[in-house]
Design an enzyme around this catalytic site. Structure first.
Site, PDB file in Angstrom:
ATOM      1  N   ASP A   1      57.589 -29.738  54.233  1.00 42.98           N
ATOM      2  CA  ASP A   1      58.762 -30.557  53.929  1.00 42.98           C
ATOM      3  C   ASP A   1      58.701 -31.877  54.700  1.00 42.98           C
ATOM      4  O   ASP A   1      59.023 -32.932  54.181  1.00 42.98           O
ATOM      5  CB  ASP A   1      60.054 -29.841  54.355  1.00 42.98           C
TER       6      ASP A   1
ATOM      7  N   LEU B   1      85.618 -43.022  40.163  1.00 43.65           N
ATOM      8  CA  LEU B   1      86.885 -43.631  40.585  1.00 43.65           C
ATOM      9  C   LEU B   1      86.707 -45.105  40.875  1.00 43.65           C
ATOM     10  O   LEU B   1      85.675 -45.530  41.399  1.00 43.65           O
ATOM     11  CB  LEU B   1      87.379 -42.946  41.868  1.00 43.65           C
TER      12      LEU B   1
ATOM     13  N   GLU C   1      94.753 -37.511  48.640  1.00 47.15           N
ATOM     14  CA  GLU C   1      93.791 -36.443  48.947  1.00 47.15           C
ATOM     15  C   GLU C   1      92.634 -37.062  49.719  1.00 47.15           C
ATOM     16  O   GLU C   1      92.234 -38.174  49.418  1.00 47.15           O
ATOM     17  CB  GLU C   1      93.206 -35.851  47.648  1.00 47.15           C
TER      18      GLU C   1
ATOM     19  N   LYS D   1      89.042 -38.189  50.420  1.00 45.51           N
ATOM     20  CA  LYS D   1      87.886 -38.365  49.535  1.00 45.51           C
ATOM     21  C   LYS D   1      86.711 -37.690  50.216  1.00 45.51           C
ATOM     22  O   LYS D   1      86.199 -38.163  51.225  1.00 45.51           O
ATOM     23  CB  LYS D   1      87.589 -39.830  49.275  1.00 45.51           C
TER      24      LYS D   1
ATOM     25  N   ASP E   1      83.142 -36.359  51.081  1.00 43.68           N
ATOM     26  CA  ASP E   1      81.830 -36.967  50.930  1.00 43.68           C
ATOM     27  C   ASP E   1      80.785 -35.879  50.713  1.00 43.68           C
ATOM     28  O   ASP E   1      80.098 -35.450  51.633  1.00 43.68           O
ATOM     29  CB  ASP E   1      81.509 -37.790  52.181  1.00 43.68           C
TER      30      ASP E   1
ATOM     31  N   TYR F   1      89.782 -29.916  43.529  1.00 40.36           N
ATOM     32  CA  TYR F   1      90.813 -30.955  43.426  1.00 40.36           C
ATOM     33  C   TYR F   1      91.300 -31.228  42.012  1.00 40.36           C
ATOM     34  O   TYR F   1      92.135 -32.100  41.804  1.00 40.36           O
ATOM     35  CB  TYR F   1      90.381 -32.256  44.092  1.00 40.36           C
TER      36      TYR F   1
ATOM     37  N   LYS G   1      88.796 -46.831  50.140  1.00 39.10           N
ATOM     38  CA  LYS G   1      87.667 -46.498  51.003  1.00 39.10           C
ATOM     39  C   LYS G   1      87.934 -46.854  52.462  1.00 39.10           C
ATOM     40  O   LYS G   1      88.626 -47.833  52.749  1.00 39.10           O
ATOM     41  CB  LYS G   1      86.405 -47.259  50.528  1.00 39.10           C
TER      42      LYS G   1
ATOM     43  N   CYS H   1      60.145 -70.544  38.340  1.00 38.83           N
ATOM     44  CA  CYS H   1      60.108 -69.085  38.352  1.00 38.83           C
ATOM     45  C   CYS H   1      58.921 -68.593  39.171  1.00 38.83           C
ATOM     46  O   CYS H   1      57.789 -69.034  38.927  1.00 38.83           O
ATOM     47  CB  CYS H   1      60.016 -68.582  36.908  1.00 38.83           C
TER      48      CYS H   1
ATOM     49  N   CYS I   1      56.366 -66.880  36.385  1.00 40.13           N
ATOM     50  CA  CYS I   1      55.654 -67.613  35.333  1.00 40.13           C
ATOM     51  C   CYS I   1      55.587 -69.107  35.576  1.00 40.13           C
ATOM     52  O   CYS I   1      54.929 -69.835  34.845  1.00 40.13           O
ATOM     53  CB  CYS I   1      56.275 -67.333  33.965  1.00 40.13           C
TER      54      CYS I   1
ATOM     55  N   CYS J   1      65.277 -67.907  34.709  1.00 45.05           N
ATOM     56  CA  CYS J   1      64.012 -68.378  34.159  1.00 45.05           C
ATOM     57  C   CYS J   1      64.227 -68.409  32.644  1.00 45.05           C
ATOM     58  O   CYS J   1      64.551 -67.392  32.048  1.00 45.05           O
ATOM     59  CB  CYS J   1      62.883 -67.413  34.527  1.00 45.05           C
TER      60      CYS J   1
ATOM     61  N   CYS K   1      58.434 -64.898  29.735  1.00 36.66           N
ATOM     62  CA  CYS K   1      58.136 -64.674  31.166  1.00 36.66           C
ATOM     63  C   CYS K   1      57.735 -63.214  31.372  1.00 36.66           C
ATOM     64  O   CYS K   1      58.470 -62.297  30.984  1.00 36.66           O
ATOM     65  CB  CYS K   1      59.343 -65.002  32.030  1.00 36.66           C
TER      66      CYS K   1
HETATM   67  S1  IVH Z   1      88.992 -36.931  41.451  1.00 34.48           S
HETATM   68  C1  IVH Z   1      89.216 -38.378  37.486  1.00 34.48           C
HETATM   69  N1  IVH Z   1      89.395 -36.273  43.943  1.00 34.48           N
HETATM   70  O1  IVH Z   1      84.488 -38.939  44.298  1.00 34.48           O
HETATM   71  C2  IVH Z   1      89.090 -38.374  38.946  1.00 34.48           C
HETATM   72  N2  IVH Z   1      87.234 -37.032  43.336  1.00 34.48           N
HETATM   73  O2  IVH Z   1      83.975 -41.617  43.193  1.00 34.48           O
HETATM   74  C3  IVH Z   1      87.707 -38.170  39.425  1.00 34.48           C
HETATM   75  N3  IVH Z   1      85.614 -37.066  45.166  1.00 34.48           N
HETATM   76  O3  IVH Z   1      82.873 -37.976  41.353  1.00 34.48           O
HETATM   77  C4  IVH Z   1      87.517 -37.359  40.584  1.00 34.48           C
HETATM   78  N4  IVH Z   1      86.969 -36.321  46.721  1.00 34.48           N
HETATM   79  O4  IVH Z   1      82.824 -36.296  43.301  1.00 34.48           O
HETATM   80  C5  IVH Z   1      88.510 -36.721  43.047  1.00 34.48           C
HETATM   81  N5  IVH Z   1      89.896 -35.651  46.125  1.00 34.48           N
HETATM   82  C6  IVH Z   1      89.017 -36.083  45.226  1.00 34.48           C
HETATM   83  C7  IVH Z   1      87.683 -36.392  45.577  1.00 34.48           C
HETATM   84  C8  IVH Z   1      86.820 -36.872  44.594  1.00 34.48           C
HETATM   85  C9  IVH Z   1      85.741 -36.724  46.450  1.00 34.48           C
HETATM   86  C10 IVH Z   1      84.381 -37.564  44.544  1.00 34.48           C
HETATM   87  C11 IVH Z   1      84.053 -36.946  43.205  1.00 34.48           C
HETATM   88  C12 IVH Z   1      83.941 -38.093  42.239  1.00 34.48           C
HETATM   89  C13 IVH Z   1      83.754 -39.259  43.148  1.00 34.48           C
HETATM   90  C14 IVH Z   1      84.299 -40.502  42.492  1.00 34.48           C
END
Ligand code: IVH
Length: 682
Positions: free
Chosen positions: A40, A90, A121, A123, A125, A236, A324, A418, A421, A436, A441
């Site tokens: 690996d 999103l 909620e 987000k 990762d 979710y 974000k 360019c 080319c 270009c 090209c």
């Molecule tokens: S809702 C229609 N809820 O973020 C709404 N997504 O950038 C779509 N994600 O593909 C998703 N936490 O994998 C939702 N509390 C949350 C989330 C979440 C993480 C991810 C999900 C989605 C991505 C969108």
């Protein structure tokens, strides 16, 4: 004996191709044949070498490079599964003002005043996943994939303790079919433990929990149960099978808990956008103490009736946003700035950076987008710069660190000709892009061919960088359609082209000829037309003929297509060279089935025939879609703007500007009851 992965005195192009071939071979051995030849760690080392070379030479990235599918086995590894309801992504907000603008957009679209409640909620990762239950039993679990099709990873998902194999609660109440959406994450503690274990065995550590989670889901052979069982599924959403009584996102989460899923405990209702902004600040403050990594807050309009009224764009819902966290930042040095030529001829200045680890990956180059951007940031070779990277976002140069500039550093200007080319480049007035202009090209053609061969376009297996280069050099291809006229003898005359490879390529071309309309539209490389828009256009027009005949207005009328996209599509088809190329592709056998499109029908005769309605505000107990379809079924028409010609404005709770307009034009205003009366009698 030196294997193909060993370094020799090669050009970057040759080295990249050797690494791509070598890594693809080892991927196949590892996942497909269960017979790895290298460790690996050795695989990772070669993979990283390829990543670095590609970052330094973005123009040399091969369509079949394994870096396009980080951690993923070859396609034959897993069966694919269709997501009956697409898994959307999103929209993003980066600061409080963008959040307020999000709320304004929502209020405008709903024609409401006041505020809207959101569910906050974390987000998560990790890696998005879908679980399908039939009669309460888990039947399929899949990765998000491209949002429409994912990989069937049921066997692996079954190992996660947080995924119920059988739903909890009263079996009589379980829907026949239930589709759950959520994120597979690797908690921080497990990430540290797994990396410590890898260190003991002299294995390279996982770069970040997200990669470790996504990789674990796709383990096909020699499945590492410890790693798999360390994952956690957090639910979710419900895409299919939601009980009718559930009308809000907070109730969805309750329902998920009732079925036995883990739901983030931090989720909370925010009565308005200011409360949402405050919730985000709280999450940010607690970020480091969360047991799993989060990269922001997701806000969803809580009320499902409003969600329905807001609807969806091609790739994302209008009713949700990801706010974000600030991106991770680092400083590094610009070693060089060069211009890369894309398939539309756009010259992109790219900063080659001293490699730096930021936001979970090593970054060694960053696009500077265009001349204006270079000027605005005044980035010069030798400068120390701040770079940032958030989640999956491409690395950016944020700014130059003041006071560290070397004497004599000169401003950067894109070349006047360019770099590929030599044609004099042009920048149209009012445009930011320098191009270009040479239609012939080689860089354009090369990138157009690679784009056309790409996975989401015609998916021509085996047509990578090296082969495209050879075909162009030998003069066998002068335009994309020439690919479909290639003959076996001509191919065999190419350097290092054996009978088997030639036959494989011809077979791949034969497979690619039979395609779908969305893929063909993607393959054309119309600016602004990616997968989501191509799908929308294909579904609305059904075939290429009607799409080419559609005027700007008709294109803009497609939900999810705005004026810019409409203009690009129109301009593309107005260009005769494009029409000629499309004609040649069809002559050479590229074809697709037409998609049935609902006929435009005459409105039925009914009590509301000839009457025009505008809907505003939220009707009690009736969604907008329902109101619209009932009015239409009774012969009436629903339009979006109030004018003197409007017969009735149907106003619900929190009606906004349209109600004011109705008063101004003295249009009759009715409520839900009034509407019911009209529907009954006209
Ligand atoms: S809702 C229609 N809820 O973020 C709404 N997504 O950038 C779509 N994600 O593909 C998703 N936490 O994998 C939702 N509390 C949350 C989330 C979440 C993480 C991810 C999900 C989605 C991505 C969108």
């Amino acid at each position: 004996m030196a294997s193909r992965g060993e370094r020799g005195a090669e050009t970057p192009a040759a080295r990249i191709q050797a690494l791509v071939d070598d890594l693809n071979r080892h991927l196949r051995l590892y996942h497909g044949e269960d017979a790895p030849e290298i460790s690996d760690a050795e695989y990772d080392r070669r993979f990283r070498e390829l990543q670095e070379l590609e970052a330094a030479h973005p123009e040399l990235v091969a369509a079949d490079s394994p870096t396009h599918r980080v951690g993923a086995p070859p396609a034959e590894g897993f069966e694919t599964v269709e997501h009956r309801v697409p898994m959307l992504s999103l929209d993003n907000a980066m600061d409080a003002d963008e959040m307020r603008a999000f709320e304004e957009r929502i209020l405008r679209a709903l024609d409401r005043e006041g505020s809207v409640a959101f569910l906050a909620e974390p987000k998560l990762d990790g890696a998005g996943a879908e679980l399908v239950y039939e009669e309460g039993r888990l039947v399929v679990g899949s990765t998000r994939g491209d949002g429409r099709r994912g990989e069937d990873v049921t066997a692996n998902l079954r190992q996660l303790g947080s995924i119920p194999l059988q739903l909890a609660g009263d079996p009589g109440s379980h829907p026949d079919r239930l589709s759950i959406r959520g994120e597979v994450v690797l908690p921080r503690a497990a990430f540290s433990r797994l990396n410590a274990r890898r260190a003991e065995r002299a294995l390279e550590p996982f770069v970040n929990p997200r990669n470790a989670a996504a990789g674990a889901l796709r383990m096909l052979h020699d499945v590492d149960l410890d790693r798999l069982r360390s994952l956690e599924f957090r639910a979710y959403g419900v895409a299919e099978g939601l009980p009718a009584a559930v009308r809000r996102q907070d109730q969805v989460l309750e329902c998920l808990r009732g079925w036995g899923f883990t739901v983030s405990p931090e989720c909370r209702v925010c009565p308005d956008i200011e409360a949402a902004i405050a919730a985000h600040a709280d999450f940010l403050g607690q970020r480091e103490t969360f047991p799993i990594e989060i990269d922001g807050t997701v806000f969803k309009v809580n009320d499902h009736a409003l969600q329905r009224d807001l609807g969806e764009l091609a790739r994302m819902p209008r009713w949700a946003i990801a706010y974000k966290f600030p991106a991770h930042q680092e400083t590094t040095v610009v070693q060089e700035i060069f211009a890369s030529v894309g398939r539309t001829g756009a010259l992109t200045p790219v900063a080659k950076l001293r490699p730096v680890f930021v936001g979970g990956v090593t970054v060694s180059n960053a696009s500077l987008h265009n001349q204006d951007e270079v000027d605005r940031k005044d980035v010069r070779v030798g400068d120390t710069v701040v770079v940032q990277r958030a989640g999956d976002v491409i690395p950016q140069v944020v700014k130059v660190v003041p006071g560290k500039r070397k004497k004599g550093a000169k401003r950067y200007r894109l070349p006047a000709s360019c770099p590929v080319c030599g044609s004099a480049v042009v920048r149209e007035e009012g445009e930011v892009v320098t191009r270009c202009p040479n239609p012939a090209c080689p860089a354009k053609l090369r990138n157009r061919l690679l784009h056309m061969a790409g996975r989401s376009a015609l998916d021509i297996d085996g047509l990578g960088e090296k082969l495209v280069e050879q075909l162009l050099e030998a003069g066998l291809v002068e335009g994309p359609s020439d690919l479909f006229g290639l003959e076996r003898d001509a191919l065999l005359a190419l350097d290092r082209m054996g009978e088997k490879s030639a036959d494989n390529l011809l077979a791949a071309l034969e497979r690619a000829r039979q395609t779908t309309l969305p893929r063909f539209l993607i393959a054309l490389g119309i600016p602004e037309v990616g997968g989501g828009v191509a799908d929308l256009l294909a579904r609305r027009f059904g075939d290429l003929g009607p799409l080419r005949a559609a005027g700007q207005e008709e294109l803009e009328a497609v939900d999810g297509v705005g004026p810019i996209i409409a203009e690009r599509v129109r301009a593309y088809f107005d260009d005769e060279a494009h029409s000629a190329e499309i004609g040649r592709l069809r002559e050479r056998g590229v074809r697709w089935p037409a998609i049935p499109v609902a006929e435009e029908t005459q409105p039925p005769e009914g009590p509301l025939s000839g009457k025009t309605f505008v809907l505003t505000g939220t009707l009690e107990g009736m969604s907008r879609d329902e109101a619209r379809s009932r009015i239409e079924a009774a012969g009436g028409k629903v339009t979006s703007a109030v004018s003197k010609k409007t017969d009735y404005v149907v106003a619900g709770e929190a009606a906004g500007s349209k109600l004011k307009k109705a008063r101004e034009f003295e249009v009759t205003v009715v409520d839900r009851e009034g509407l019911e009366a009209l529907l009954a009698e006209g």
